[in-house]
Design an enzyme around this catalytic site. Structure first.
Site, short mmCIF file in Angstrom:
data_model
loop_
_atom_site.label_atom_id
_atom_site.label_comp_id
_atom_site.label_asym_id
_atom_site.label_seq_id
_atom_site.Cartn_x
_atom_site.Cartn_y
_atom_site.Cartn_z
N ARG A 67 0.83 -1.21 0.00
CA ARG A 67 0.00 0.00 0.00
C ARG A 67 0.87 1.27 0.00
O ARG A 67 0.45 2.30 -0.53
CB ARG A 67 -0.95 0.00 1.21
CG ARG A 67 -2.21 -0.82 0.93
CD ARG A 67 -3.14 -0.80 2.10
NE ARG A 67 -4.48 -1.26 1.71
CZ ARG A 67 -5.36 -1.75 2.56
NH1 ARG A 67 -5.07 -1.86 3.85
NH2 ARG A 67 -6.55 -2.12 2.15
N LYS B 71 -13.21 -9.82 8.18
CA LYS B 71 -14.16 -8.73 8.44
C LYS B 71 -15.54 -9.16 7.94
O LYS B 71 -16.10 -8.60 7.00
CB LYS B 71 -13.70 -7.45 7.73
CG LYS B 71 -12.40 -6.87 8.30
CD LYS B 71 -12.00 -5.61 7.54
CE LYS B 71 -10.69 -5.04 8.03
NZ LYS B 71 -10.16 -3.98 7.14
N GLY C 138 -12.63 -3.86 1.66
CA GLY C 138 -14.01 -3.40 1.85
C GLY C 138 -14.40 -2.37 0.79
O GLY C 138 -15.52 -2.38 0.28
N GLY D 197 -6.19 -5.31 1.39
CA GLY D 197 -4.83 -5.16 1.91
C GLY D 197 -4.24 -6.51 2.26
O GLY D 197 -3.11 -6.83 1.89
N1 LIG Z 1 -10.88 -18.93 9.35
C1 LIG Z 1 -10.39 -17.77 9.77
N2 LIG Z 1 -10.50 -17.41 11.06
C2 LIG Z 1 -9.99 -16.24 11.50
N3 LIG Z 1 -9.34 -15.34 10.70
C3 LIG Z 1 -9.21 -15.66 9.41
C4 LIG Z 1 -9.73 -16.87 8.89
N4 LIG Z 1 -9.44 -16.90 7.56
C5 LIG Z 1 -8.77 -15.78 7.29
N5 LIG Z 1 -8.61 -15.01 8.37
C6 LIG Z 1 -7.90 -13.73 8.51
O1 LIG Z 1 -8.50 -12.75 7.71
C7 LIG Z 1 -7.59 -11.66 7.63
C8 LIG Z 1 -7.86 -10.84 6.42
O2 LIG Z 1 -9.23 -10.44 6.38
P1 LIG Z 1 -9.75 -9.06 5.74
O3 LIG Z 1 -11.22 -9.21 5.66
O4 LIG Z 1 -9.17 -7.94 6.51
O5 LIG Z 1 -9.07 -9.13 4.30
P2 LIG Z 1 -8.83 -8.04 3.17
O6 LIG Z 1 -10.11 -7.74 2.54
O7 LIG Z 1 -7.77 -8.56 2.27
O8 LIG Z 1 -8.32 -6.75 3.84
P3 LIG Z 1 -8.96 -5.29 3.98
O9 LIG Z 1 -10.45 -5.36 3.91
O10 LIG Z 1 -8.47 -4.97 5.33
O11 LIG Z 1 -8.35 -4.51 2.89
C9 LIG Z 1 -6.21 -12.29 7.64
O12 LIG Z 1 -5.43 -11.65 8.60
C10 LIG Z 1 -6.47 -13.76 7.99
O13 LIG Z 1 -5.60 -14.27 8.98
O1 LIG Z 2 -7.73 -2.27 5.33
C1 LIG Z 2 -8.67 -1.70 4.78
O2 LIG Z 2 -9.58 -2.31 4.17
C2 LIG Z 2 -8.69 -0.19 4.75
O3 LIG Z 2 -7.47 0.35 5.14
C3 LIG Z 2 -9.82 0.33 5.62
O4 LIG Z 2 -9.62 -0.08 6.95
P1 LIG Z 2 -10.88 -0.22 7.94
O5 LIG Z 2 -11.64 -1.44 7.46
O6 LIG Z 2 -10.27 -0.40 9.30
O7 LIG Z 2 -11.68 1.03 7.80
#
Ligand SMILES: Nc1ncnc2c1ncn2[C@@H]1O[C@H](COP(=O)(O)OP(=O)(O)OP(=O)(O)O)[C@@H](O)[C@H]1O
Ligand SMILES: O=C(O)[C@H](O)COP(=O)(O)O
Length: 394
Positions: A34, A199, A376, A352
């Site tokens: 990033r 998330k 997101g 990310g």
């Molecule tokens: N089964 C699970 N239980 C708990 N955590 C998990 C599981 N599978 C994946 N993860 C975790 O999910 C995290 C990533 O989720 P996130 O939704 O933040 O992803 P992203 O969309 O790539 O990131 P962002 O939305 O922050 O840009 C990782 O740190 C991973 O360890």
């Molecule tokens: O990691 C992300 O998806 C962005 O940096 C936004 O972070 P947030 O979900 O904590 O608002």
């Protein structure tokens, strides 16, 4: 929308909201993707003699300074990548920020401390956010919105500040939107979406909209267990959003009615606790023991997902399939990335952590169609939702 080329930036203090929310291990940055993605806009402004004040969030601190979420390591890395020193303000919009902003000369760059150390950044109330935005506005003459990963957040530095300064959209936001647009306007079919990550409640809502556009939805990561539970299975100590169960049941019914295939894992890697050295093994997705938590999709599911992706023409993937940061639970994410590379589809990886996973597992970024900095944010774009950080720049 005005772009940075439309602004007269020479000698001006330009507030650049970037998304520098990088994964950290202590104060070590484990993936700087990033930060790299933020460079072109910052470099373009520097070349034109701007005094660049970069602002960003890191993690989710609770509206007060918290050393675990300091951007100081990011300032150091940003300086290395830019090949110049980056001044660091030890507060976000206070005395240090004012002093650092005032001391900048043409072409210099400063980074403010984490904007989420200020309660006003994420406040629900317009007045509280507005008060912080007023303080930010005093630091700069112009505003550039380039935090694509955070454009879905109605936050002071993303949404309220642009209304207070002459503003423009940054190049990263423009590039991201251009690619994602291809997925919303007539994607080549079959079009599959793969969802994972942690998330869960943030991201479940996208399924509602995807049921109208995608042909197949593959579910992995922490998202799986709410689906399994909704089907009546026990999920042990896995991540579960109990209050979303009815919503998920509704999605499953609608998918069936509308002929959208929802593909769930058939086996999972389940561990005794959330740790790399915890006893773990592969269990049937329909029979996760009560004292175990699912931390990755299992080998049969990996093969199933690969099969469901093999004939696709377009794939959007957000969220790792498992806790890829720990090697015993990285196999699902590794297999999914490989399946995307092996397919002939136009592939977009968003998020990310998802982008970090692809790099951490040693894949060549060029093997994917596009790696988005927004997780997101890209999902909400695909949902067709209004994005406050883009609306505010219009
Ligand atoms: N089964 C699970 N239980 C708990 N955590 C998990 C599981 N599978 C994946 N993860 C975790 O999910 C995290 C990533 O989720 P996130 O939704 O933040 O992803 P992203 O969309 O790539 O990131 P962002 O939305 O922050 O840009 C990782 O740190 C991973 O360890
Ligand atoms: O990691 C992300 O998806 C962005 O940096 C936004 O972070 P947030 O979900 O904590 O608002």
């Amino acid at each position: 929308m005005r772009t940075i080329e439309d602004l007269d930036v020479s000698g001006k203090r330009v507030f650049v909201r970037a998304d520098l929310n990088v994964p950290l291990d202590g104060d070590r940055i484990t993936d700087d993707g990033r930060i790299r993605a933020a460079l072109p806009t910052i470099e373009a402004l520097r070349r034109r003699g701007a005094r660049v004040i970069v602002a960003a969030h890191l993690g989710r601190p609770k509206g007060a300074p918290d050393p675990r979420y300091s951007l100081r390591p990011v300032a150091a890395r940003l300086g290395e990548l830019l090949g110049t020193e980056v001044a660091f303000a030890t507060d976000t919009a206070g005395e240090s920020a004012s002093a650092v902003s005032a001391a900048l000369t043409d072409g210099q760059v400063a980074l403010l401390e984490n904007v989420r150390f200020e309660p006003g950044e994420t406040a629900k109330g317009d007045a509280e956010r507005g008060e912080l935005a007023d303080r930010f506005a005093r630091l700069a003459d112009l505003y550039v919105g380039d935090a694509f990963g955070a454009v879905h957040r109605k936050h002071a530095s993303v949404y309220d500040l642009p209304g207070r300064l002459p503003h423009a959209v940054g190049g990263l936001v423009l590039t991201e939107v251009e690619v994602l647009k291809k997925l919303t306007t007539d994607p080549q079919r079959p079009y599959a979406v793969v969802l994972g990550g942690s998330k869960v409640s943030d991201k479940l809502g996208v399924i509602d909209n995807l049921l109208g556009t995608a042909d197949r939805i593959l579910i992995g990561g922490g998202m799986v267990f709410t689906f399994l539970k909704a089907q009546g299975y026990e999920v042990g100590a896995s991540l579960l959003e109990t209050d979303q169960l009815d919503t998920v049941k509704g999605y499953l019914e609608r998918a069936e009615r509308e002929g959208v295939e929802i593909v769930l894992p058939v086996d999972v890697v389940a561990a005794e606790k959330f740790a790399a050295d915890a006893p773990h093994g592969v269990v049937d997705a329909a029979a996760i023991p009560a004292d175990r938590m699912g931390l990755d999709i299992g080998p049969e599911s990996r093969a199933l997902f690969a099969e469901k992706l093999a004939d696709t023409r377009t794939v959007f993937w957000n969220g790792p399939m498992g806790v890829f940061e720990m090697e015993p639970y990285a196999g699902g994410t590794r297999a999914l990335a490989q399946a995307l590379i092996d397919s002939d589809a136009f592939t977009v990886v968003g998020g990310g952590d998802s982008a970090a996973a692809v790099r951490a597992l040693g894949f060549d970024e060029a093997a994917f169609g596009h790696i988005s900095t927004g997780g997101g944010a890209s999902l909400e774009y695909l949902e067709g939702k209004d994005l406050p950080g883009i609306d505010a720049l219009r």
